[in-house]
Enzyme design. Structure first.
Site, PDB file in Angstrom:
ATOM      1  N   SER A 208      26.640  40.840  43.767  1.00 50.91           N
ATOM      2  CA  SER A 208      26.709  42.211  44.279  1.00 50.91           C
ATOM      3  C   SER A 208      25.425  43.005  44.121  1.00 50.91           C
ATOM      4  CB  SER A 208      27.860  42.956  43.605  1.00 50.91           C
ATOM      5  OG  SER A 208      27.646  43.050  42.203  1.00 50.91           O
ATOM      6  N   HIS A 236      32.468  40.668  47.588  1.00 49.71           N
ATOM      7  CA  HIS A 236      31.440  41.124  48.528  1.00 49.71           C
ATOM      8  C   HIS A 236      31.254  40.136  49.676  1.00 49.71           C
ATOM      9  CE1 HIS A 236      30.083  44.692  46.320  1.00 49.71           C
ATOM     10  NE2 HIS A 236      30.411  44.001  45.247  1.00 49.71           N
ATOM     11  N   LYS A 267      37.362  46.985  48.957  1.00 48.00           N
ATOM     12  CA  LYS A 267      36.070  47.071  49.630  1.00 48.00           C
ATOM     13  C   LYS A 267      36.286  46.979  51.140  1.00 48.00           C
ATOM     14  CE  LYS A 267      33.238  45.661  45.703  1.00 48.00           C
ATOM     15  NZ  LYS A 267      34.267  45.860  44.670  1.00 48.00           N
TER      16      LYS A 267
END
Length: 421
Positions: A208, A236, A267
């Site tokens: 990340s 991610h 996310k």
């Protein structure tokens, strides 16, 4: 004589000494904390929290700033945090299922929408089963101590996320830490770990802070050679890496060779909250029986589940949103590199603008906000000392004009601070 009542309290030496000691302990605590806080301020690594007064999105409003600000540091990769269909699904779940369950899953905290989402996650990742957690931090904290014993070994990349590091600390397995993305060091550690019953290789799919991608094909080759399992954290990557947004294992063609996937709903998949583990059904069954963050945390609120479920529906219906990320990322990275900036990582929407100095990163981020661009300086302990940066994150919601505006602001601010000429 017993010390009772207000008068006795005043006259009781023992009670008075207890109060004095308590006050002394508290004063000592404050002295220690203030010294630590002053050290953080002095190092230039103090992290302030800006206040957003609007929905999350490519364009936001920030307390103390006038007009719309272009946001380049959210994990809102697909721009779904404020998608009308996602929001409406959350509202519908709130009306139908309520605000929350006031319970953990095994008591009275499982609704059909939780089971439906778990099935949807398993289908998306092409795994046998999935289990929901309050966050991926909890998922990472709750898996290793259940899966591994003192007879086993865990091999972890040195730059894995803090939640993985904490989860590894909790388990009783023999711990090996290999150098970041270093396959030779990983192989050496695997050779050393052959004396143990089971071996689990643990890595972020995408790291990340740097935006670099784990070499999963080569890791899987080593896992085959040394009879090891492979675990990846896809926080991610889920939603936008790979042809259908299924993540790093899809991108690199090893979906059938990675054994366990942990990821997040907070996310790309709606941006609210929640995490999960996807993998073999027997593992998921065992986690439901033994994983402490799952057993001792309230179930995910229905509106959160509703939002995430709709985000997955949108993603599985069409890969169009995910496919827009590559061109937007390339536009930003190429323009910034041409301007003279050093951009870390690979071709990932995480684009770290490497600066080195913590104070410089913080000052540049403040100047960027004055130019209508929301970015944040990252410094120790979030990243190693001497590797401060501004982490820019590209979203499918950004227009080409947004990206160009961001680059122009970086050029102006970079020249002001002597980063570029």
């Amino acid at each position: 004589m017993f010390c009772t009542g207000l008068v006795a309290v005043v006259r009781c030496p023992a009670w008075s000494r207890g109060i004095t000691r308590a006050r002394s302990a508290l004063a000592q605590l404050y002295t220690v904390m203030e010294a630590e806080l002053e050290g953080i301020r002095g190092a230039g690594t103090w992290k302030s929290e800006r206040v957003i007064t609007s929905k999350q999105g490519a364009h936001i409003r920030v307390e103390g700033s006038s007009g719309a600000i272009v946001n380049f540091c959210a994990n809102n990769y697909l721009g779904l945090s404020s998608d009308p269909a996602v929001i409406q699904s959350g509202i519908d779940a709130l009306n139908l299922y309520g605000a929350g369950l006031s319970s953990v899953r095994f008591i009275c905290g499982t609704q059909n929408l939780h089971k439906d989402l778990e099935a949807k996650i398993a289908k998306f990742h092409q795994r046998e089963d999935a289990i929901l957690y309050a966050s991926c931090f909890d998922a990472n904290a709750g898996i290793f101590e259940v899966l591994l014993t003192p007879e086993d070994a865990i091999l972890s990349d040195e730059l894995n996320h803090a939640s993985i590091i904490d989860g590894v600390r909790l388990c009783k397995a023999n711990k090996y830490r290999y150098k970041h993305l270093d396959l030779s060091d990983l192989e050496a550690k695997l050779k050393e770990a052959q004396k143990h019953r089971m071996r689990l290789i643990v890595t972020d799919g995408v790291f990340s802070m740097d935006g670099d991608v784990a070499p999963l094909k080569e890791i899987c080759d080593l896992s085959d050679k040394y009879n090891a399992l492979v675990f990846i954290d896809e926080c991610h990557a889920t939603g936008f890496l790979g042809p259908n947004g299924r993540g790093t294992d899809e991108l690199l063609g090893v979906m059938d060779r990675v054994h366990i996937v942990n990821s997040t709903l907070g996310k790309a998949l709606g941006g609210a909250a929640g995490g999960y583990t996807a993998g073999p059904k027997a593992l998921v069954d065992l986690l439901r029986q033994r994983s402490r963050p799952y057993l001792f945390s309230n179930t995910l609120p229905p509106p959160v589940v509703g939002c995430a479920s709709k985000a997955l529906d949108l993603l599985m219906d069409s890969n169009t949103i995910a496919q827009t990320m590559a061109s937007k990322t390339k536009r930003f990275r190429s323009q910034m590199t041409a301007a003279g900036f050093t951009i870390g990582g690979m071709d990932h929407p995480i684009c770290p603008v490497m600066l080195g100095d913590a104070r410089l990163a913080s000052s540049m981020a403040e100047d960027m906000l004055k130019r209508g661009i929301y970015v944040i300086g990252f410094s120790y302990p979030v990243v190693p000392k001497g590797k401060a940066r501004i982490r820019v994150q590209i979203s499918a919601a950004h227009s080409d004009q947004d990206i160009d505006q961001c680059v122009e602001a970086f050029v102006d601010v970079g020249r002001k601070h002597g980063v570029i000429s």
